[in-house]
Design an enzyme around this catalytic site. Structure first.
Site, mmCIF file in Angstrom:
data_model
loop_
_atom_site.group_PDB
_atom_site.id
_atom_site.type_symbol
_atom_site.label_atom_id
_atom_site.label_comp_id
_atom_site.label_asym_id
_atom_site.label_seq_id
_atom_site.Cartn_x
_atom_site.Cartn_y
_atom_site.Cartn_z
ATOM 1 N N LYS A 190 -12.598 -5.174 13.523
ATOM 2 C CA LYS A 190 -12.417 -6.039 12.915
ATOM 3 C C LYS A 190 -11.021 -7.184 12.522
ATOM 4 C CE LYS A 190 -11.449 -6.302 9.023
ATOM 5 N NZ LYS A 190 -11.070 -7.604 8.425
ATOM 6 N N GLY A 241 -1.035 -5.541 11.030
ATOM 7 C CA GLY A 241 -1.047 -6.411 10.123
ATOM 8 C C GLY A 241 0.437 -5.888 9.262
ATOM 9 N N SER A 242 0.054 -6.002 8.166
ATOM 10 C CA SER A 242 1.212 -6.070 7.376
ATOM 11 C C SER A 242 1.940 -4.385 6.827
ATOM 12 C CB SER A 242 0.307 -6.324 5.461
ATOM 13 O OG SER A 242 -0.528 -5.637 5.634
ATOM 14 N N THR A 243 2.670 -4.048 6.452
ATOM 15 C CA THR A 243 3.252 -3.180 6.250
ATOM 16 C C THR A 243 2.706 -2.771 5.227
ATOM 17 O OG1 THR A 243 5.482 -3.943 7.166
ATOM 18 C CG2 THR A 243 5.812 -1.952 5.967
ATOM 19 N N GLU A 244 2.882 -3.204 4.282
ATOM 20 C CA GLU A 244 2.074 -3.231 2.729
ATOM 21 C C GLU A 244 0.736 -2.266 3.069
ATOM 22 O OE1 GLU A 244 1.124 -6.080 0.639
ATOM 23 O OE2 GLU A 244 0.093 -5.117 -0.854
ATOM 24 N N ILE A 245 0.065 -2.304 4.096
ATOM 25 C CA ILE A 245 -1.940 -2.559 3.811
ATOM 26 C C ILE A 245 -1.236 -1.163 5.628
ATOM 27 C CG2 ILE A 245 -4.065 -2.231 5.309
ATOM 28 C CD1 ILE A 245 -3.833 -4.261 2.647
ATOM 29 N N GLY A 246 -0.224 -0.881 6.001
ATOM 30 C CA GLY A 246 -0.295 -0.119 7.242
ATOM 31 C C GLY A 246 -0.171 1.202 6.611
ATOM 32 N N GLU A 263 1.294 -1.718 13.919
ATOM 33 C CA GLU A 263 2.408 -2.960 14.616
ATOM 34 C C GLU A 263 2.467 -3.355 13.010
ATOM 35 O OE1 GLU A 263 3.466 -5.718 15.330
ATOM 36 O OE2 GLU A 263 2.156 -6.437 16.987
ATOM 37 N N CYS A 297 4.531 -11.980 13.251
ATOM 38 C CA CYS A 297 5.429 -10.720 12.696
ATOM 39 C C CYS A 297 6.623 -10.566 13.234
ATOM 40 C CB CYS A 297 4.701 -9.854 12.679
ATOM 41 S SG CYS A 297 4.111 -9.441 14.633
ATOM 42 N N GLU A 394 9.178 -10.482 4.421
ATOM 43 C CA GLU A 394 8.827 -11.071 5.490
ATOM 44 C C GLU A 394 8.707 -12.610 4.646
ATOM 45 O OE1 GLU A 394 6.396 -10.029 9.002
ATOM 46 O OE2 GLU A 394 6.316 -9.154 7.327
HETATM 47 P P1 ADP Z 1 -1.612 -10.210 7.087
HETATM 48 O O1 ADP Z 1 -0.678 -10.476 5.983
HETATM 49 O O2 ADP Z 1 -1.133 -10.424 8.133
HETATM 50 O O3 ADP Z 1 -2.618 -11.272 6.391
HETATM 51 P P2 ADP Z 1 -2.771 -7.732 6.698
HETATM 52 O O4 ADP Z 1 -2.449 -6.221 6.582
HETATM 53 O O5 ADP Z 1 -3.220 -8.335 4.940
HETATM 54 O O6 ADP Z 1 -1.692 -8.625 7.027
HETATM 55 O O7 ADP Z 1 -5.078 -8.116 7.269
HETATM 56 C C1 ADP Z 1 -4.741 -7.538 8.773
HETATM 57 C C2 ADP Z 1 -5.348 -7.535 8.606
HETATM 58 O O8 ADP Z 1 -5.986 -5.661 8.069
HETATM 59 C C3 ADP Z 1 -7.083 -8.165 8.405
HETATM 60 O O9 ADP Z 1 -7.905 -8.690 9.124
HETATM 61 C C4 ADP Z 1 -7.468 -7.874 7.009
HETATM 62 O O10 ADP Z 1 -8.628 -7.800 6.884
HETATM 63 C C5 ADP Z 1 -6.929 -6.070 7.053
HETATM 64 N N1 ADP Z 1 -7.045 -4.998 5.941
HETATM 65 C C6 ADP Z 1 -6.709 -5.848 4.757
HETATM 66 N N2 ADP Z 1 -6.823 -5.161 3.475
HETATM 67 C C7 ADP Z 1 -6.594 -3.958 4.655
HETATM 68 C C8 ADP Z 1 -7.310 -2.411 3.893
HETATM 69 N N3 ADP Z 1 -6.885 -1.676 2.960
HETATM 70 N N4 ADP Z 1 -7.353 -1.504 4.920
HETATM 71 C C9 ADP Z 1 -7.918 -1.546 6.191
HETATM 72 N N5 ADP Z 1 -7.949 -3.081 6.484
HETATM 73 C C10 ADP Z 1 -7.460 -3.815 5.712
#
Ligand code: ADP
Length: 780
Positions: A190, A241-246, A263, A297, A394
């Site tokens: 995705k 992606g972001s630490t929060e979503i990680g 990562e 990042c 960040e």
């Molecule tokens: P950034 O701040 O770099 O946009 P995100 O972590 O928000 O970082 O996004 C990175 C990827 O994760 C994007 O492809 C986003 O659509 C996807 N994403 C956002 N929320 C979720 C989630 N809850 N579960 C899985 N993937 C997500």
């Protein structure tokens, strides 16, 4: 048109736009995109616009992937996987090679498409992103070819769900897809909702080269699609992606058995010592934080400069800042383009304002910004103290903080004063100093006198809250392979009687001390509860064990933390201690055998444990790193570093061998361990105290806390000073250990009980270490 004379007089840049006609034609012909599933595009549905951040104009309509779309893509990948994995490495290599070739043929097209969708200057996409993506496919065609020789006994995970962000759209895709396919996995990827276009162009290339249907599937959409992919029946999730979503993904996948690599974010230090080549360091800042709009990042977003040169450096940086060319990213003379989206631009602006409000001074490039698009003037926040939100959060935009330091110790302390640990850039002409700092900075990637260097041959990835797992090189391949499943083992025979039993010492075997104490910091310690519990075997009480609690775990972690010298001592010294330990165990083999017999465990564990101690003593000075083959004039080192403090929750049966199989590799690699031994048969572990004492094992390297397993494990998993947790036990406990580790994003390894007789090898050492990649340039 200016005349030649006028140009020579002003020496100004002329316009040098890259044509977007071909790409616009391609977009126009398509208009709207569906998902790429099972070798074909679906009919576009539930669409949203992807825009050009430099103008705000819509580029194309993109489909928002539903859970059903994800399910169909995962099904297609599942069906395709066995056949794909069965192909010979050579056959898979040919496909990867064909992908590399096709990407190479379309390099210019892809660079323009990337720049249109993401906003990064064409110079960056043309010279960095696309060539690196191509290099990734070539490199991994090689790994596919060599798979059987280089990774014997390992197998692909199966279907991999891959979620990537918008800052390096095609490059991240290559980082994820190339190793997955080389290893024999199939994928559902995705892309980020802001930048899906190069992934869709890649899908067309997959179809064109005849990649078997279902091997690569691309489902577009926002976080909801990502969450559906995370929840889908895949075997591995790889997320950038972001630490929060990680953290969310860590929690969502806990206990699912899905392999996970993350990562995540960074707040990387950019450390300039007084003896640095200041002009080169200034260009380093430009490269690290401004050319990419700071949307990297690993960007060196915290500039730390030695006080002695701070004024000169800041002046030169400001001069350079004032000359930056911000504008049309398709112009080859542009240094900096727009931020990827309006939302992201607002986030950057808010954080920069918060930084100013907290006392930092903002200096920005004064040039005129284009009226349309999401442009933000590059800048510096000078004098941001360590607590300033601009120093801790960040920013992910073209503004770096700048602070000073006095001594190398202070530089290290400031560099490590962050939750993250992705990358660091160190500038000094003194190689001794630079390597010393590199060894102390907690980051997965370190660039000396350079920044933002990547290559398919070297690992990339973070420590701490920047995630775990590596992409690139051998480490990256390992992330897409798994070992054979271990042989399971029958359930424990003894029972754990958790009823607290105040006080009295157990009845004694004179040869072995049975006073119920914990082992913390190299000393026997009364449990905080002051209580012990009965240990029974076949219904008969055979002794008492101390009832450890959260408080004891916290004390043990503190003791382990203090024993940091263990990680710095030589492998040879650690080997000596382990050999001595093996010898001392050997001298007491009979006592351990009778203890094991008494507990209803297999007495043969004693001999096997002695052998295991010799085995890891042998490894202690041999689990080498590597010098990676990357770019010219560069020594790229991959160093296996210990995590630091590890929590090790041992199996319920195999009370001695299970304990040793997990604790010994961890300490052989320089970690300090807080171990929770078998709850039902803890006495074999508590009998080890004297062996540790007589083996010169420094206090705090191994700490033992007995008691209610999952309560103790939970405290370890939640503790911010514990960097990794290994947990052996039932499904419920494994889920808990993974979910609770999300707080500081510990690396976890959870396993069910197994046959421990063959539980040793490189895999244990790989899991007990994290690779630090150090890029050292040379050239007279
Ligand atoms: P950034 O701040 O770099 O946009 P995100 O972590 O928000 O970082 O996004 C990175 C990827 O994760 C994007 O492809 C986003 O659509 C996807 N994403 C956002 N929320 C979720 C989630 N809850 N579960 C899985 N993937 C997500």
């Amino acid at each position: 048109m200016p005349t030649v004379k006028e140009i020579l007089d002003s020496m100004d840049y002329g316009p040098a736009p890259e044509s977007s006609a071909e790409v616009m034609g391609w977009l126009g012909a398509r208009g709207a995109f569906g998902h790429y599933i099972d070798g074909g595009f679906t009919t576009p549905a539930d669409t949203f616009a992807t825009e050009n951040p430099a103008t705000g104009a819509t580029l194309a309509q993109i489909s928002q992937g539903s859970a059903e779309d994800v399910a169909r893509a995962v099904d297609a990948a599942r069906k395709a996987q066995p056949k794909w994995a069965k192909l010979s490495g050579h056959q898979r290599a040919k496909y990867l090679y064909a992908l590399a070739r096709s990407l190479q043929k379309r390099a210019r097209f892809l660079a323009v498409l990337e720049t249109l969708d993401n906003g990064k200057p064409i110079r960056e996409s043309r010279d960095v992103d696309i060539p690196l993506a191509i290099r990734h496919f070539y490199h991994h065609a090689g790994w596919a070819e060599m798979l059987a020789d280089e990774f014997p006994g390992l197998a692909p995970h199966g279907v991999c769900g891959q979620i990537i962000p918008w800052n390096f759209p095609l490059l991240m895709l290559a980082w994820k897809i190339a190793p997955a396919l080389a290893a024999g996995n199939t994928v559902v990827l995705k892309p980020a909702e802001q930048t899906p276009l190069t992934a869709l162009a890649f899908a067309e290339i997959c179809a064109e080269i005849g990649l078997p249907k279902g091997v690569v599937n691309i489902v577009t959409g926002d976080g909801r699609t990502g969450a559906a992919l995370t929840a889908a029946p895949v075997d591995k999730i790889a997320f950038t992606g972001s630490t929060e979503i990680g953290r969310e993904i860590r929690r969502a996948t806990a206990g699912s058995g899905k392999a996970l690599t993350l990562e995540l974010g960074g707040k990387s230090p950019f450390v300039v010592f007084a003896d640095a080549d200041l002009d080169a360091a200034v260009e380093g800042v430009v490269d690290a934080i401004w050319f990419n709009q700071g949307q990297v990042c690993c960007a060196g977003s915290r500039i730390l400069v030695a006080e002695a040169v701070a004024n000169t450096f800041t002046e030169r940086l400001q001069t350079r800042l004032s000359k930056l060319r911000v504008g049309d990213p398709l112009d080859k003379c542009t240094d900096m383009g727009p931020i990827v989206s309006a939302t992201q631009r607002q986030r950057v602006a808010a954080l920069v304002s918060a930084g100013e409000a907290a006392g930092a001074t903002l200096v920005q490039c004064e040039g005129q910004l284009p009226a349309a698009g999401h442009f933000f003037a590059p800048g510096l926040l000078i004098g941001a103290d360590p607590a300033n939100p601009a120093s801790t959060e960040e920013i992910f935009g073209p503004v770096a903080t700048l602070t000073t330091f006095r001594t190398p110790e202070e530089a290290v302390q400031l560099a490590n004063n962050t939750r993250y640990g992705l990358a660091a850039s160190i500038w000094s002409e003194n190689i001794t100093l630079a390597l010393d700092i590199a060894s102390q900075v907690k980051a997965g990637v370190i660039w000396m006198n350079g920044t933002n260097l990547f290559d398919a041959g070297a690992g990339f990835g973070g420590m701490r809250e920047s995630g775990f797992g590596r992409e690139g090189g051998r480490e990256g391949m390992l992330a897409y392979l798994r070992g054979p499943s271990p042989k399971p083992r029958p359930e424990a025979q003894a029972s754990f009687d958790a009823a607290p039993h105040p006080g009295a010492p157990g009845k004694g075997d004179p040869a072995i001390d049975r006073t119920p104490k914990l082992y913390i910091g190299g000393k026997q310690a009364r449990p905080d509860s002051g209580q012990s519990y009965r240990v029974t075997a076949k219904g008969t009480e055979i002794g008492l064990a101390p009832l450890g609690s959260r408080k004891d775990i916290r004390n043990a972690v503190e003791a382990a933390h203090k024993a940091s010298g263990w990680g710095k001592t030589t492998g040879h010294n650690r080997a000596q201690v382990l050999y001595y330990l093996a010898e001392n165990l050997s001298a007491r083999q009979r006592e351990f055998e009778s203890r094991l017999r008494e507990m209803g465990a297999n007495p043969a564990e004693a001999e096997a444990t002695i052998a295991r101690a010799f085995y890891y003593a042998a490894w202690a000075d041999k689990f080498d790193g590597a010098v990676k083959s990357t770019t010219g004039n560069m020594v790229t080192l991959a160093i296996n570093e210990p995590f630091g403090v590890m929590g090790v929750v041992c199996p319920d049966d195999a009370p001695l061998l299970g304990f040793a199989s997990l604790v010994l590799p961890a300490i052989a690699m320089g970690n300090r361990v807080v171990a929770v031994p078998s709850a039902s048969m803890p006495l074999a572990a508590t009998d080890l105290y004297q062996v540790f004492d007589t083996s010169d094992l420094p206090g705090g390297v191994v700490n033992i806390v007995t008691g209610p397993k999952d309560e103790l494990a939970k405290t370890l998993a939640q503790h911010d000073d514990v960097a990794a947790v290994w947990y052996c036990g039932e499904a419920e406990g494994r889920t808990m250990a993974e979910a609770e580790s999300a707080g500081n994003l510990k690396a976890t390894w959870t396993m069910s009980n197994r046959d421990w007789t063959d539980a040793q090898g490189r895999d244990f050492l790989t899991r007990a270490t994290q690779v630090k990649t150090i890029w050292v340039p040379y050239g007279a």
